[in-house]
Design an enzyme around this catalytic site. Structure first.
Site, PDB file in Angstrom:
ATOM      1  N   TYR A 142       0.850  -1.187   0.000  1.00  0.00           N
ATOM      2  CA  TYR A 142       0.000   0.000   0.000  1.00  0.00           C
ATOM      3  C   TYR A 142       0.887   1.239   0.000  1.00  0.00           C
ATOM      4  CZ  TYR A 142      -3.520   3.415   1.553  1.00  0.00           C
ATOM      5  OH  TYR A 142      -4.356   4.499   1.652  1.00  0.00           O
ATOM      6  N   ASP A 238       9.325   2.693  -0.668  1.00  0.00           N
ATOM      7  CA  ASP A 238       8.318   3.375   0.144  1.00  0.00           C
ATOM      8  C   ASP A 238       8.602   3.015   1.601  1.00  0.00           C
ATOM      9  OD1 ASP A 238       4.651   3.438   0.250  1.00  0.00           O
ATOM     10  OD2 ASP A 238       6.208   4.330   1.521  1.00  0.00           O
ATOM     11  N   LYS A 266       4.972   9.064   8.834  1.00  0.00           N
ATOM     12  CA  LYS A 266       4.755   8.469  10.164  1.00  0.00           C
ATOM     13  C   LYS A 266       5.808   8.906  11.184  1.00  0.00           C
ATOM     14  CE  LYS A 266       2.263   4.677   8.001  1.00  0.00           C
ATOM     15  NZ  LYS A 266       0.842   4.813   8.398  1.00  0.00           N
TER      16      LYS A 266
END
Ligand code: KE4
Length: 424
Positions: A142, A238, A266
């Site tokens: 994702y 990623d 994050k």
């Protein structure tokens, strides 16, 4: 009716599904999402006063737990000087310098406000640099909700909701995204061979953490690096989850594989909306204003978020939390394997460093097909069994369990004690 139930009903009247991000709605596990009042270290407290060991950790953002005093203080001090200017500030330079210093693959970096912004911008840059359109992603990985990534097997909430390709994504967008199974270099070779015009980019979570946690097979990341170099495609790691979580230098340092572009989020935002993409100078210099590739953001490099990010990275450099986090993850994984070893159902723990998740499956878990074949109904029952016993797991079997420095022996013990009474 509990306050969470009241709030969920009210929220549903004004917010789609009552939540601002789908996976929070408990769609995969059923029941009413707990509305939270506050976080304290390794714990959260819901609006009905129930306290939980928190293993969601804002989906990986909280390396030092909830409301760490130094991070809160840094954000408050920054806010008191003005919350946003739309002009450059010293803090952005400080944070960018730390990122460049930490990651071998990052010579220049651009701050943005979400992981999705980071990944969509990195893909745009790769397409501009190569003059190619097609990208390769991996089923179950994702990369946020930009059209380019909402192709088959999207991972995270897409996996949870079984949306193979979201409505609203045009055929053109989906056509330019090709997918292959994670950990399958033969499939990658076939994709490269099938697209003689070449691929603009290969984007990968170096540790898959949105189909549960699935580490790369030995040689997988190295294989992607070699193929992208040989074929002139941009390799994008990623690292929105792994960056500053699996180690201060991210997965690219741990596996000694240097991508051409890296996306981050994050942890680097310290719990605030702050993310980034960065990489080779010759690529990043194509970005406006030095180059023609447009990318922008009103709140990019926001001074409050940046202050929290700097405080977080400085805590990580001062205290090196990573060995301790790995020990905690290992203790939890070993404990869970011991707890479930005698049960009449299979359990497989996915783990890479301090990233871990639990599959009700035999294993080994190597890709999205394996993750989908796990027993997610049993996971839903396990989720509620744990929630009733004061442990907040991610409300989906496709998400990682997030540990922070505030999770210690007491918290691990509480998780194992609650798990021990689960009978399936
Ligand atoms: P955001 O746009 O949600 O900040 O980041 C997108 C993203 C990009 N790359 C990776 C590897 C990611 O894991 C994410 C977002 N992670 C999910 C949790 N697995 C966000 C949780 C949610 O969607 O609410």
């Amino acid at each position: 009716m509990t306050r969470s139930e009241e709030l969920f009903a009210r929220a549903g009247a004004v917010i789609p599904g009552g939540v601002n991000s789908p996976v929070r709605a408990f769609g995969a596990v059923g029941g009413t999402p707990r509305f939270l009042d506050r976080g304290e270290g390794a714990y959260v407290v819901d609006v009905d006063g129930n306290r939980y060991v928190d293993l969601i950790g804002s989906w990986g953002a909280l390396l030092f737990g909830h409301a760490h005093p130094e991070i809160v203080e840094a954000a408050c001090a920054a806010a008191a000087k003005g919350t946003t200017f739309g002009a450059p500030t010293e803090g952005e330079v400080e944070l960018a310098e730390r990122i460049v210093d930490a990651l071998p693959g990052v010579e220049l970096v651009r701050l943005v406000s979400s992981g999705t912004e980071a990944t969509m911008s990195a893909v745009r840059l790769a397409r501009a640099a190569t003059g190619r359109e097609r990208i390769l992603k991996f089923d179950g990985c994702y990369h946020g909700h930009a059209d380019a990534f909402l192709a088959d097997g999207g991972g995270s909430g897409l996996a949870t909701f079984g949306i193979p390709r979201s409505p609203g994504v045009t055929g053109g967008s989906a056509r330019d995204t090709v997918t292959a199974p994670f950990n399958d270099l033969d499939a990658v070779d076939r994709v490269f061979d099938d697209h003689s015009g070449g691929l603009a980019a290969v984007i990968v979570e170096p540790v898959a953490a949105n189909m549960g946690v699935i580490p790369p097979d030995a040689g997988f990341l190295e294989g992607l690096r070699a193929r992208c170099t040989e074929r002139g495609s941009v390799l994008i790691f990623d690292e929105v989850i792994t960056g500053f979580r699996i180690g201060y230098g991210g997965a690219q340092t741990r596996w000694n594989v240097t991508p051409d572009l890296t996306t981050l989020g994050k942890v680097m935002g310290g719990g605030f909306p702050c993310a980034a993409f960065g990489g080779r100078r010759d690529l990043m210099e194509r970005l406006a204003p030095t180059g023609p590739v447009y990318q922008a953001g009103t709140l990019s490099g926001n001074p409050v978020a940046v202050a929290a990010g700097i405080a977080t990275l400085d805590l990580a450099r001062r205290f090196d939390p990573y060995p301790g986090l790995e020990r905690t993850a290992q203790t939890l994984a070993t404990g869970l394997e011991g707890t479930f070893g005698s049960k009449p159902f299979p359990v497989s723990i996915g783990r890479a460093g301090s990233l871990l998740s639990l599959f009700f499956a035999d294993g080994p878990m190597r890709n999205f097909a394996d993750a989908k074949a796990a027993d997610h109904d049993r996971y839903a029952r396990f989720f509620h069994h744990m929630l009733e016993r004061g442990v907040a797991l991610p409300p989906s079997g496709y998400e990682l369990w997030t540990l922070g420095t505030e999770h210690g022996p007491d918290e691990v013990g509480a998780v194992l004690e609650a798990a021990g009474s689960f009978e399936g």
